[in-house]
Design an enzyme around this catalytic site. Structure first.
Site, PDB file in Angstrom:
ATOM      1  N   ASP A  27       0.860  -1.187   0.000  1.00  0.00           N
ATOM      2  CA  ASP A  27       0.000   0.000   0.000  1.00  0.00           C
ATOM      3  C   ASP A  27       0.894   1.235   0.000  1.00  0.00           C
ATOM      4  O   ASP A  27       1.119   1.869   1.032  1.00  0.00           O
ATOM      5  CB  ASP A  27      -0.887  -0.036   1.260  1.00  0.00           C
ATOM      6  CG  ASP A  27      -2.108   0.864   1.140  1.00  0.00           C
ATOM      7  OD1 ASP A  27      -2.328   1.420   0.048  1.00  0.00           O
ATOM      8  OD2 ASP A  27      -2.836   1.002   2.125  1.00  0.00           O
ATOM      9  N   GLU A 106      -6.460   5.121  -8.792  1.00  0.00           N
ATOM     10  CA  GLU A 106      -7.751   5.633  -8.322  1.00  0.00           C
ATOM     11  C   GLU A 106      -8.345   6.720  -9.209  1.00  0.00           C
ATOM     12  O   GLU A 106      -7.653   7.624  -9.659  1.00  0.00           O
ATOM     13  CB  GLU A 106      -7.573   6.182  -6.897  1.00  0.00           C
ATOM     14  CG  GLU A 106      -8.877   6.525  -6.214  1.00  0.00           C
ATOM     15  CD  GLU A 106      -8.875   6.158  -4.746  1.00  0.00           C
ATOM     16  OE1 GLU A 106      -9.824   6.541  -4.067  1.00  0.00           O
ATOM     17  OE2 GLU A 106      -7.940   5.487  -4.275  1.00  0.00           O
ATOM     18  N   LYS A 142      -9.574   1.993  -9.200  1.00  0.00           N
ATOM     19  CA  LYS A 142     -10.194   2.158  -7.884  1.00  0.00           C
ATOM     20  C   LYS A 142     -11.342   3.159  -7.949  1.00  0.00           C
ATOM     21  O   LYS A 142     -11.180   4.270  -8.458  1.00  0.00           O
ATOM     22  CB  LYS A 142      -9.154   2.649  -6.865  1.00  0.00           C
ATOM     23  CG  LYS A 142      -8.228   1.562  -6.374  1.00  0.00           C
ATOM     24  CD  LYS A 142      -7.177   2.106  -5.439  1.00  0.00           C
ATOM     25  CE  LYS A 142      -7.608   2.048  -4.002  1.00  0.00           C
ATOM     26  NZ  LYS A 142      -6.497   2.429  -3.098  1.00  0.00           N
ATOM     27  N   THR A 167     -13.099   0.808  -3.353  1.00  0.00           N
ATOM     28  CA  THR A 167     -12.413   1.280  -2.144  1.00  0.00           C
ATOM     29  C   THR A 167     -13.377   2.046  -1.235  1.00  0.00           C
ATOM     30  O   THR A 167     -14.547   2.215  -1.557  1.00  0.00           O
ATOM     31  CB  THR A 167     -11.192   2.138  -2.534  1.00  0.00           C
ATOM     32  OG1 THR A 167     -10.432   2.422  -1.355  1.00  0.00           O
ATOM     33  CG2 THR A 167     -11.592   3.445  -3.202  1.00  0.00           C
ATOM     34  N   PHE A 189     -12.050  -1.544   4.537  1.00  0.00           N
ATOM     35  CA  PHE A 189     -11.088  -0.887   5.421  1.00  0.00           C
ATOM     36  C   PHE A 189     -11.200  -1.439   6.840  1.00  0.00           C
ATOM     37  O   PHE A 189     -12.299  -1.571   7.367  1.00  0.00           O
ATOM     38  CB  PHE A 189     -11.324   0.624   5.422  1.00  0.00           C
ATOM     39  CG  PHE A 189     -10.765   1.325   4.202  1.00  0.00           C
ATOM     40  CD1 PHE A 189     -10.698   0.693   2.971  1.00  0.00           C
ATOM     41  CD2 PHE A 189     -10.303   2.626   4.291  1.00  0.00           C
ATOM     42  CE1 PHE A 189     -10.175   1.336   1.858  1.00  0.00           C
ATOM     43  CE2 PHE A 189      -9.783   3.283   3.183  1.00  0.00           C
ATOM     44  CZ  PHE A 189      -9.722   2.638   1.967  1.00  0.00           C
TER      45      PHE A 189
END
Length: 336
Positions: A27, A106, A142, A167, A189
């Site tokens: 990440d 993203e 994303k 996400t 998450f």
């Protein structure tokens, strides 16, 4: 419990053991971390790209992105937008030189409630990767896990063969809707869920198995495996290694360089906690969510509502900061 140096030589680190049960994803937008920990995949987001773009080592990529924006021309705003997209793709392309798998890139969080806008931006990013000689099979786009984002993902997967990573996923409703949309991967998450419960409840510490974020991902994993959904579950946003170890066996886990370093220095036996076999034995009921049902169920989860909107605002703020940084370069390079 400490492990003797002799035994340690024979034993794999927790990170190496984890890789036997789970696909480890980095990440980060920092190439050095990717070189060091050798993950299969890597994920980026506006916050990570902003942090990396401010490092002197990556100034050349920023310069290339600005030059690209200027070359396409148009208004200053268009140049900056094009430079931003190019910068994301330049980072992604560099990361792909270092990993065997896929990179996640993203779509602007400010499009989170604009289905068509997300579809257009995703296709634009895929086109930019194509110009760089990279096929869409190595990219995950994303998207925010809003209703509009999930429907954009459904269209991108079904009509364009573009793989999506959903996400900012906090609620079970979001996970169910993503599975029904047939997206490639979700990023529920963990740490941000824990943050919310610590901030809003009386309990300030949790054992890993009782961590609200761990429990959320465990339920999602079990649901997907019980009902045969192909969507990959990738736990994300970890606050400590205990959360990671408690999700051993999850399809994928995306981990920051700091926690990758901690796991690589730890030597204890790691036992998988999630498995398809156990998931299929779970007592879970299959549900279907149309838009009204999705909005109702998601709205019933106060934590998820607050963290989704907060996450969109934070990613949007970092996207704006990145644009401001590129704007300075665009304006400066125009010269008098």
């Amino acid at each position: 419990m400490s492990v003797s140096p002799v035994k340690r030589q024979k034993m794999e680190s927790v990170l190496e053991q984890l890789k036997h049960h789970t696909t480890v994803v980095a990440d980060t937008g920092d190439f050095n971390a990717i070189d060091e920990y050798k993950p299969l995949d890597a994920t980026t987001n506006p916050s990570l790209i902003l942090a990396a773009a401010q490092m002197p080592a990556y100034q050349e990529l920023v310069d290339d992105a600005v030059a690209y924006g200027k070359k396409l021309g148009g208004s200053e705003e268009e140049q900056i937008k094009n430079a931003c997209d190019k910068l994301f793709v330049l980072f992604g392309a560099e990361i792909l030189k270092r990993i065997p798998g896929r990179v996640s890139t993203e779509v602007d969080a400010r499009l989170s409630f604009d289905k068509e806008g997300m579809i257009q931006r995703a296709r634009r990013l895929i086109d930019l990767y194509k110009e760089a000689g990279i096929g869409k099979d190595r990219i995950l786009i994303k998207l925010s896990s809003t209703w509009e984002g999930i429907q954009a993902g459904k269209v991108l997967e079904a009509e364009y063969g573009i793989h999506c990573n959903m996400t900012l996923l906090f609620s079970f409703a979001q996970a169910v809707a993503c599975a029904e949309a047939g997206v490639t991967l979700i990023s529920p998450f963990v740490g941000r869920i824990l943050d919310w419960y610590v901030a809003n409840g009386d309990k300030k510490t949790y054992e890993p198995a009782e961590d609200p974020g761990v429990k959320s991902v465990t339920k999602i994993y079990n649901y997907y495996k019980k009902f045969g959904y192909k969507t990959i579950v990738m736990g994300a946003s970890f606050r400590n290694t205990g959360e990671i170890k408690a999700l051993t066996g999850c399809d994928y886990l995306t981990i920051s360089p700091k926690l990758l370093a901690e796991l690589s220095k730890e030597y204890v036996k790691l036992t998988p906690t999630l498995s398809v076999k156990e998931a299929q034995a779970c007592e879970l009921e299959k549900i279907h969510l149309d838009e009204k049902a999705f909005r109702w169920h998601h709205n019933e989860d106060q934590m998820a509502v607050e963290k989704l909107s907060d996450g969109i605002r934070k990613f949007s703020a970092d996207a704006i900061k990145l644009e401001r940084m590129l704007k300075v370069d665009v304006v400066t390079s125009h010269g008098p």
